[in-house]
Design a protein around this motif. Structure first.
Motif, PDB file in Angstrom:
ATOM      1  N   SER A 119      -7.194  -0.333   0.343  1.00 23.98           N
ATOM      2  CA  SER A 119      -5.854   0.095   0.758  1.00 23.98           C
ATOM      3  C   SER A 119      -5.749   0.203   2.264  1.00 23.98           C
ATOM      4  CB  SER A 119      -5.530   1.462   0.141  1.00 23.98           C
ATOM      5  OG  SER A 119      -5.599   1.375  -1.259  1.00 23.98           O
ATOM      6  N   TYR A 120      -6.736   0.885   2.868  1.00 23.03           N
ATOM      7  CA  TYR A 120      -6.672   1.044   4.323  1.00 23.03           C
ATOM      8  C   TYR A 120      -6.839  -0.290   5.035  1.00 23.03           C
ATOM      9  CZ  TYR A 120      -6.489   6.056   3.740  1.00 23.03           C
ATOM     10  OH  TYR A 120      -6.089   7.316   3.390  1.00 23.03           O
ATOM     11  N   ARG A 178     -11.675   1.278  -3.653  1.00 16.04           N
ATOM     12  CA  ARG A 178     -10.252   0.979  -3.786  1.00 16.04           C
ATOM     13  C   ARG A 178      -9.471   1.479  -2.583  1.00 16.04           C
ATOM     14  NH1 ARG A 178      -6.888   3.100  -8.712  1.00 16.04           N
ATOM     15  NH2 ARG A 178      -5.217   3.497  -7.253  1.00 16.04           N
ATOM     16  N   TYR A 179      -9.783   2.706  -2.166  1.00 17.92           N
ATOM     17  CA  TYR A 179      -9.071   3.227  -0.993  1.00 17.92           C
ATOM     18  C   TYR A 179      -9.427   2.431   0.257  1.00 17.92           C
ATOM     19  CZ  TYR A 179      -7.634   7.131  -3.872  1.00 17.92           C
ATOM     20  OH  TYR A 179      -7.066   7.895  -4.847  1.00 17.92           O
ATOM     21  N   HIS A 195       0.210   2.362  -3.638  1.00 14.18           N
ATOM     22  CA  HIS A 195      -1.138   2.944  -3.626  1.00 14.18           C
ATOM     23  C   HIS A 195      -1.047   4.432  -3.373  1.00 14.18           C
ATOM     24  CE1 HIS A 195      -3.702  -0.876  -2.804  1.00 14.18           C
ATOM     25  NE2 HIS A 195      -2.794  -1.062  -3.738  1.00 14.18           N
ATOM     26  N   ASP A 196      -1.845   5.174  -4.104  1.00 13.50           N
ATOM     27  CA  ASP A 196      -1.804   6.624  -3.967  1.00 13.50           C
ATOM     28  C   ASP A 196      -2.873   7.082  -2.976  1.00 13.50           C
ATOM     29  OD1 ASP A 196      -0.884   9.089  -4.382  1.00 13.50           O
ATOM     30  OD2 ASP A 196      -1.997   9.441  -6.246  1.00 13.50           O
ATOM     31  N   ILE A 197      -2.670   6.755  -1.712  1.00 16.94           N
ATOM     32  CA  ILE A 197      -3.700   7.133  -0.747  1.00 16.94           C
ATOM     33  C   ILE A 197      -3.228   8.305   0.112  1.00 16.94           C
ATOM     34  CG2 ILE A 197      -4.746   4.845  -0.588  1.00 16.94           C
ATOM     35  CD1 ILE A 197      -3.143   4.639   2.131  1.00 16.94           C
ATOM     36  N   LYS A 198      -4.179   8.969   0.689  1.00 12.41           N
ATOM     37  CA  LYS A 198      -3.893  10.101   1.563  1.00 12.41           C
ATOM     38  C   LYS A 198      -3.163   9.619   2.815  1.00 12.41           C
ATOM     39  CE  LYS A 198      -6.821  14.142   1.381  1.00 12.41           C
ATOM     40  NZ  LYS A 198      -8.187  14.596   1.550  1.00 12.41           N
ATOM     41  N   GLY A 199      -2.172  10.382   3.240  1.00  8.77           N
ATOM     42  CA  GLY A 199      -1.541  10.099   4.520  1.00  8.77           C
ATOM     43  C   GLY A 199      -0.445   9.056   4.461  1.00  8.77           C
ATOM     44  N   ARG A 200      -0.162   8.493   3.265  1.00  4.20           N
ATOM     45  CA  ARG A 200       0.840   7.424   3.253  1.00  4.20           C
ATOM     46  C   ARG A 200       2.227   7.969   3.576  1.00  4.20           C
ATOM     47  NH1 ARG A 200       3.296   5.840  -2.509  1.00  4.20           N
ATOM     48  NH2 ARG A 200       3.618   7.950  -3.209  1.00  4.20           N
ATOM     49  N   ARG A 201       2.485   9.216   3.153  1.00  6.81           N
ATOM     50  CA  ARG A 201       3.771   9.830   3.446  1.00  6.81           C
ATOM     51  C   ARG A 201       3.955  10.007   4.953  1.00  6.81           C
ATOM     52  NH1 ARG A 201       7.819  13.373   1.196  1.00  6.81           N
ATOM     53  NH2 ARG A 201       8.312  14.755   2.904  1.00  6.81           N
ATOM     54  N   ILE A 213       2.423   8.354   7.299  1.00  5.98           N
ATOM     55  CA  ILE A 213       2.547   7.043   7.941  1.00  5.98           C
ATOM     56  C   ILE A 213       3.966   6.512   7.777  1.00  5.98           C
ATOM     57  CG2 ILE A 213       1.801   4.627   7.773  1.00  5.98           C
ATOM     58  CD1 ILE A 213      -0.963   5.697   6.894  1.00  5.98           C
ATOM     59  N   PHE A 214       4.516   6.645   6.572  1.00  5.20           N
ATOM     60  CA  PHE A 214       5.851   6.105   6.329  1.00  5.20           C
ATOM     61  C   PHE A 214       6.901   6.856   7.147  1.00  5.20           C
ATOM     62  CE2 PHE A 214       9.444   5.089   3.222  1.00  5.20           C
ATOM     63  CZ  PHE A 214       9.597   3.811   3.725  1.00  5.20           C
ATOM     64  N   LEU A 215       6.762   8.173   7.229  1.00  2.54           N
ATOM     65  CA  LEU A 215       7.710   8.946   8.039  1.00  2.54           C
ATOM     66  C   LEU A 215       7.658   8.510   9.499  1.00  2.54           C
ATOM     67  CD1 LEU A 215       7.476  12.604   6.652  1.00  2.54           C
ATOM     68  CD2 LEU A 215       9.338  10.951   6.417  1.00  2.54           C
ATOM     69  N   LEU A 216       6.435   8.272   9.980  1.00  6.30           N
ATOM     70  CA  LEU A 216       6.258   7.829  11.362  1.00  6.30           C
ATOM     71  C   LEU A 216       6.957   6.488  11.581  1.00  6.30           C
ATOM     72  CD1 LEU A 216       4.626   8.925  13.804  1.00  6.30           C
ATOM     73  CD2 LEU A 216       2.857   7.275  13.213  1.00  6.30           C
ATOM     74  N   ILE A 217       6.809   5.608  10.586  1.00  2.38           N
ATOM     75  CA  ILE A 217       7.413   4.282  10.710  1.00  2.38           C
ATOM     76  C   ILE A 217       8.946   4.376  10.669  1.00  2.38           C
ATOM     77  CG2 ILE A 217       7.692   2.077   9.501  1.00  2.38           C
ATOM     78  CD1 ILE A 217       4.624   2.486   8.761  1.00  2.38           C
ATOM     79  N   ILE A 218       9.453   5.245   9.780  1.00  4.74           N
ATOM     80  CA  ILE A 218      10.902   5.432   9.730  1.00  4.74           C
ATOM     81  C   ILE A 218      11.401   5.999  11.059  1.00  4.74           C
ATOM     82  CG2 ILE A 218      12.746   6.773   8.663  1.00  4.74           C
ATOM     83  CD1 ILE A 218      11.127   6.580   6.046  1.00  4.74           C
ATOM     84  N   LEU A 274      10.771   9.255  -0.732  1.00  2.00           N
ATOM     85  CA  LEU A 274       9.313   9.191  -0.857  1.00  2.00           C
ATOM     86  C   LEU A 274       8.741  10.490  -1.425  1.00  2.00           C
ATOM     87  CD1 LEU A 274       7.304   6.907  -0.029  1.00  2.00           C
ATOM     88  CD2 LEU A 274       6.560   8.495   1.727  1.00  2.00           C
ATOM     89  N   VAL A 282       0.835  -1.202   0.000  1.00  2.00           N
ATOM     90  CA  VAL A 282       0.000   0.000   0.000  1.00  2.00           C
ATOM     91  C   VAL A 282       0.869   1.252   0.000  1.00  2.00           C
ATOM     92  CG1 VAL A 282      -1.708   1.316   1.293  1.00  2.00           C
ATOM     93  CG2 VAL A 282      -1.907  -1.176   1.136  1.00  2.00           C
ATOM     94  N   ILE A 283       1.870   1.270   0.879  1.00  3.21           N
ATOM     95  CA  ILE A 283       2.681   2.484   0.998  1.00  3.21           C
ATOM     96  C   ILE A 283       3.502   2.741  -0.263  1.00  3.21           C
ATOM     97  CG2 ILE A 283       4.636   3.481   2.262  1.00  3.21           C
ATOM     98  CD1 ILE A 283       3.416   2.266   4.789  1.00  3.21           C
ATOM     99  N   MET A 304      13.791   9.258   3.616  1.00  2.85           N
ATOM    100  CA  MET A 304      12.813  10.341   3.605  1.00  2.85           C
ATOM    101  C   MET A 304      12.864  11.084   2.282  1.00  2.85           C
ATOM    102  SD  MET A 304      12.996  11.917   7.413  1.00  2.85           S
ATOM    103  CE  MET A 304      13.248  10.828   8.787  1.00  2.85           C
ATOM    104  N   PHE A 338       1.200  -1.672  15.218  1.00  3.65           N
ATOM    105  CA  PHE A 338       2.222  -0.637  15.361  1.00  3.65           C
ATOM    106  C   PHE A 338       1.791   0.397  16.406  1.00  3.65           C
ATOM    107  CE2 PHE A 338       4.114   3.379  13.708  1.00  3.65           C
ATOM    108  CZ  PHE A 338       5.441   3.023  13.798  1.00  3.65           C
ATOM    109  N   LEU A 391      -3.569  -1.881   5.122  1.00  2.00           N
ATOM    110  CA  LEU A 391      -2.660  -1.227   6.068  1.00  2.00           C
ATOM    111  C   LEU A 391      -3.023  -1.552   7.509  1.00  2.00           C
ATOM    112  CD1 LEU A 391      -2.003   2.448   4.897  1.00  2.00           C
ATOM    113  CD2 LEU A 391      -0.299   0.769   5.558  1.00  2.00           C
ATOM    114  N   LEU A 433      -0.809  -1.224  11.011  1.00  2.00           N
ATOM    115  CA  LEU A 433      -0.973   0.015  11.773  1.00  2.00           C
ATOM    116  C   LEU A 433      -1.547  -0.235  13.158  1.00  2.00           C
ATOM    117  CD1 LEU A 433      -2.105   2.751   9.238  1.00  2.00           C
ATOM    118  CD2 LEU A 433       0.141   2.291  10.234  1.00  2.00           C
TER     119      LEU A 433
END
Lengths: 317, 303
Positions: free
Chosen positions: B17-18, B13-14, A139-145, A147-152, B303, A135-136, B300, B28, B21, B25
Motif C-alpha cells: 500500500s505504501y 500488504r501494508y 486500503h485500510d492503512i494507517k494515516g490515509r485519512r 493524507i487525504f485531508l492534506l491533499i484536499i 471519508l 490505496v486511499i 471531508m 506531492f 502511495l 506522495l
C-alpha cells in the motif's frame, strides 16, 4: 450525455392539448427570446472568422485598409513562403510560420515539444494518481485519512504560490530548460486524485475482494480491475489534464530559456513580442491555428466525454 | 480489530500500500508541500535568487500595503473578477436555457459557444490582439468605421483595459459555464414542470421557483471556480497588453493584476522574496474562496 429535452424558456415538448396556432406562437416567442443569443453567437464566430481569413491573406493584403473579408489572393505563404529570401530583396514576402524560428525543425519542434509534454504528463499522472487513489479509497492503512485531508486542503492552494520555490528547485537541480522541469512537478495532481478517490468510493468492494481471495496481488488488482473500473473517470480527467497542459504558459515561460525547449504557447508568445506589424499577423495566426488544431480535433473525437466529464466534475464535486 | 492475518503478511500488504502511495506522495511533498512552506519563508526575506536570503520579518508585507502598484493591481483584479464572474455566470445560464435541446440547431450553438474552451488560449489572446489592432487594419476599428466612428487605440487606452479583459474572459468562458448549466438542467425531473403547469404556473414562475433553486449547486460551482480562475488571470494581460520586453501590466499599468505583478516583481525584477509575499496574498484570497466552495467540506464528510 443524453440531455433531457427540457426547456423553460420555450418548452420543446409542448402539452398536447395546445392548439397548433398556440404552438406556433410559442415557437416564434421562443425564437424571439433566443434572438439576443443568436446575435451573441455572431460575436463568437466573427473573431474566429477573422483569424481564419488572416491565415490565408498575403502580407500586402494584411496591411491594406479597409481589410478584405474574403481573401483576395488566398495563399499558404503564411505557413511557408518559397519566394521569401533572407536578404529581404523580395518585397511583399515574409517568412511563413515554419521559416521563422532558428531551431532545428523550426515550428515543428514546438509542436513536438507540446505533444511530448502533454502526453507524458497525462499518462504518467493518471497512473500515479490512480495508484494512490486506489490505496486511499480501498486500503485500510494507517494515516490515509490524514493524507487525504492534506491533499484536499492542498486543492485550495493556487499553484502560483509555489511558483518561485519550484523555480529555485529546478535551478538547483539543473533542470531549467528541460523536459523534466515541464513534466515532473506537474505529475502529482491533487484534484485528479480527489476525483478518482470519490469515484472509487462509489464502486462496491466485491470485485476487489474476490480478486484478493483468488490470490491476485495488489499491483495486479490495480492494473486488471481498478484501472478498467476507473475508465470513465480517467477519460474525464485526461480531458482536463490535456487542455491544461497544452495551454500551460506561465510555468514554461519561467523555466524555458532556449528556443529549442519552448512549448507552443511560449514559442507563439515570443513571436508576438518580436513582430507587431499587421503584415506579420498572417504567420502569427497560422501558428495559433496550428496550436489549436490538436485540441479541437481531440474535442471533436471525444465530444461526448467532454460534456460528460465537465458535468461529472461540476455536479459531483 | 484483531486481524487473523499473520503479522508478516499484513506488513507485506501494508508495505505494498505504501509503495503504491509513494510516487504520488513523494512528488506531492517535493513540489507542493515543501515549496509552499518555502514560499512562506521566502516571503519574510529579501531573497533575490543569487545572494543568501536575509530575514526581514514582515517588511515585505508592510511594503506591499504601501505599494501603489500593488494596490492598483488589487483594485484592477477586484473589478475584473466581479465583472467577469457576474456577466459570465448570467450569460452561461442564459445560454443554457436558450440552447439545451437535442436538435441540431441547439447542438451547433452549444459547439460555437464552447469552441474557445478547446482552442489554444495563447492563440485566442493573439487573435484578440490582432482584432483590437490600433488602426483600421484591425477588425474592431473597421467596425467602428462602419458606424462612422474613429480609430480607437483599444489596448493603449487605460480606461478600456479592464472592460476588454472582462470581455475576453466572458467571451472565452461562458460556453464552459453553459455546458455545466445544461447538465444541471438535464438533472431536473421533468415532472416538476408538469405539476407546475397543471397548477397554472407561468413560465417565469416555473423558472423562478423550480429551475433557479434546483440549479443552485451548479451556480455555486460556476461562481466559485470562476472567482478562483479570475483571480489567477495572467496570460490575457501578459500577451495582449504587454507594450515592451519588461512591461507586464500594459499602458500605465492599466491591466496590471495580482499574478502579472507577481511575475513582474519575481521574474523581471528578481525580487523573489517580495514576489513570494504577493503569492501569499493570492494564496489567502483563494483559500478563503475555496473554503466557501462546498466541494472540500463534502469530501471531508465522506471519508
Amino acid at each position: 450525455m443524453a440531455v433531457a429535452p427540457m426547456d423553460t424558456i420555450a418548452p420543446v415538448q409542448r402539452p398536447r392539448h395546445r392548439t397548433v396556432s398556440g404552438g406556433r406562437r410559442s415557437r416564434i416567442n421562443g425564437h424571439l427570446l433566443r434572438l439576443p443569443f443568436y446575435l451573441l453567437s455572431l460575436t463568437m464566430i466573427a473573431p474566429f472568422y477573422w483569424l481564419l481569413i488572416t491565415v490565408f491573406k498575403p502580407p500586402t493584403e494584411l496591411a491594406r485598409t479597409p481589410p478584405s473579408f474574403v481573401p483576395q489572393s488566398p495563399t499558404f505563404a503564411n505557413f511557408y513562403d518559397p519566394e521569401w529570401t533572407a536578404e529581404g530583396v523580395n518585397p511583399g514576402h515574409l517568412q511563413g510560420i515554419f521559416q521563422r524560428y532558428q531551431v532545428d525543425f523550426g515550428f515543428w519542434r514546438f509542436l513536438f515539444n507540446s505533444l511530448v509534454i502533454t502526453t507524458t504528463i497525462t499518462v504518467v499522472s493518471l497512473l500515479i494518481c490512480s495508484l494512490a487513489a486506489y490505496v486511499i479509497a480501498k486500503h485500510d492503512i494507517k494515516g490515509r485519512r490524514t493524507i487525504f485531508l492534506l491533499i484536499i486542503a492542498s486543492m485550495m492552494v493556487p499553484w502560483q504560490t509555489t511558483l518561485i520555490p519550484n523555480y529555485v528547485i529546478m535551478r538547483n537541480l539543473g533542470w531549467l530548460d528541460s523536459y523534466a522541469a515541464y513534466i515532473i512537478p506537474a505529475l502529482a495532481k491533487a484534484f485528479v486524485l480527489f476525483f478518482l478517490v470519490q469515484f472509487l468510493q462509489s464502486i462496491p468492494n466485491e470485485l476487489i475482494q474476490a480478486a484478493r481471495v483468488d490470490g491476485a496481488g495488489e499491483w495486479r488488482i490495480w492494473w486488471k480491475i481498478v484501472l478498467p473500473l476507473l475508465r470513465p473517470a480517467l477519460a474525464a480527467m485526461s480531458i482536463f489534464i490535456v487542455l491544461a497542459e497544452w495551454n500551460n504558459f506561465l510555468w514554461p515561460l519561467i523555466i524555458v530559456q532556449s528556443d529549442e525547449m519552448a512549448n507552443l504557447p511560449v514559442a507563439l508568445a515570443r513571436l508576438n513580442s518580436y513582430f507587431a506589424g499587421p503584415d506579420h499577423q498572417g504567420a502569427i495566426m497560422a501558428g495559433g491555428l496550428i496550436a489549436s488544431v490538436p485540441t479541437i480535433v481531440f474535442f471533436l473525437i471525444f465530444q461526448k466525454y467532454f460534456t460528460r466529464g465537465i458535468a461529472l466534475s461540476g455536479l459531483k464535486g | 480489530m484483531a486481524s487473523p492475518i499473520p503479522l508478516r503478511s499484513r506488513l507485506r500488504r501494508y508495505g505494498t500500500s505504501y509503495a503504491m502511495l509513494l510516487p504520488f506522495l513523494a512528488l506531492f511533498a517535493g513540489f507542493l508541500i515543501w515549496p509552499l512552506a518555502n514560499s512562506l519563508y521566502l516571503s519574510f526575506t529579501t531573497f533575490d535568487g543569487i545572494n543568501p536570503a536575509a530575514f526581514v520579518g514582515l517588511d515585505n508585507f508592510r511594503q506591499l500595503a504601501e505599494d501603489d502598484r500593488f494596490r492598483h493591481a488589487l483594485g484592477n483584479t477586484g473589478l475584473y473578477v466581479v465583472g467577469s464572474v457576474v456577466i459570465g455566470t448570467l450569460l452561461s445560464l442564459g445560454l443554457a436555457l436558450a440552447f439545451n435541446g437535442t436538435g441540431w440547431a441547439h447542438r451547433i450553438m452549444r459547439t460555437v459557444f464552447f469552441l474557445p474552451s478547446v482552442t489554444s488560449s495563447i492563440a485566442l489572446m493573439l487573435m484578440w490582439k490582432w482584432v483590437l489592432f490600433p488602426s483600421d487594419v484591425g477588425l474592431a476599428n473597421t467596425i467602428m468605421h462602419w458606424f462612422g466612428g474613429k480609430d480607437v487605440a483599444w489596448l493603449a487606452t487605460p480606461g478600456l483595459a479592464i472592460p476588454i479583459l472582462v470581455m475576453m474572459s466572458v467571451w472565452g468562458g461562458m460556453g464552459y459555464g453553459m455546458v455545466l448549466y445544461v447538465a444541471g438542467l438535464g438533472a431536473i425531473p421533468q415532472e416538476y414542470y408538469e405539476a407546475a403547469r397543471i397548477d397554472g404556473a407561468s413560465t417565469w414562475a416555473q423558472f423562478r421557483h423550480i429551475t433557479l433553486p434546483l440549479l443552485r449547486p451548479v451556480t455555486t460551482y460556476v461562481v466559485v471556480t470562476g472567482l478562483i480562475g479570475a483571480f489567477q488571470v495572467f496570460e490575457a494581460v501578459y500577451i495582449v497588453f504587454q507594450t515592451g520586453a519588461n512591461n507586464v501590466g500594459g499602458v500605465l499599468d492599466s491591466g496590471l493584476m495580482i499574478v502579472p505583478y507577481l511575475y513582474d516583481q519575481g521574474f523581471t525584477h528578481f525580487k523573489l522574496g517580495y514576489a513570494s509575499a504577493i503569492a501569499w496574498v493570492l494564496f489567502l484570497i483563494i483559500f478563503v474562496l475555496s473554503l466557501v466552495n462546498l466541494r472540500a467540506g463534502r469530501a471531508m464528510k465522506e471519508l
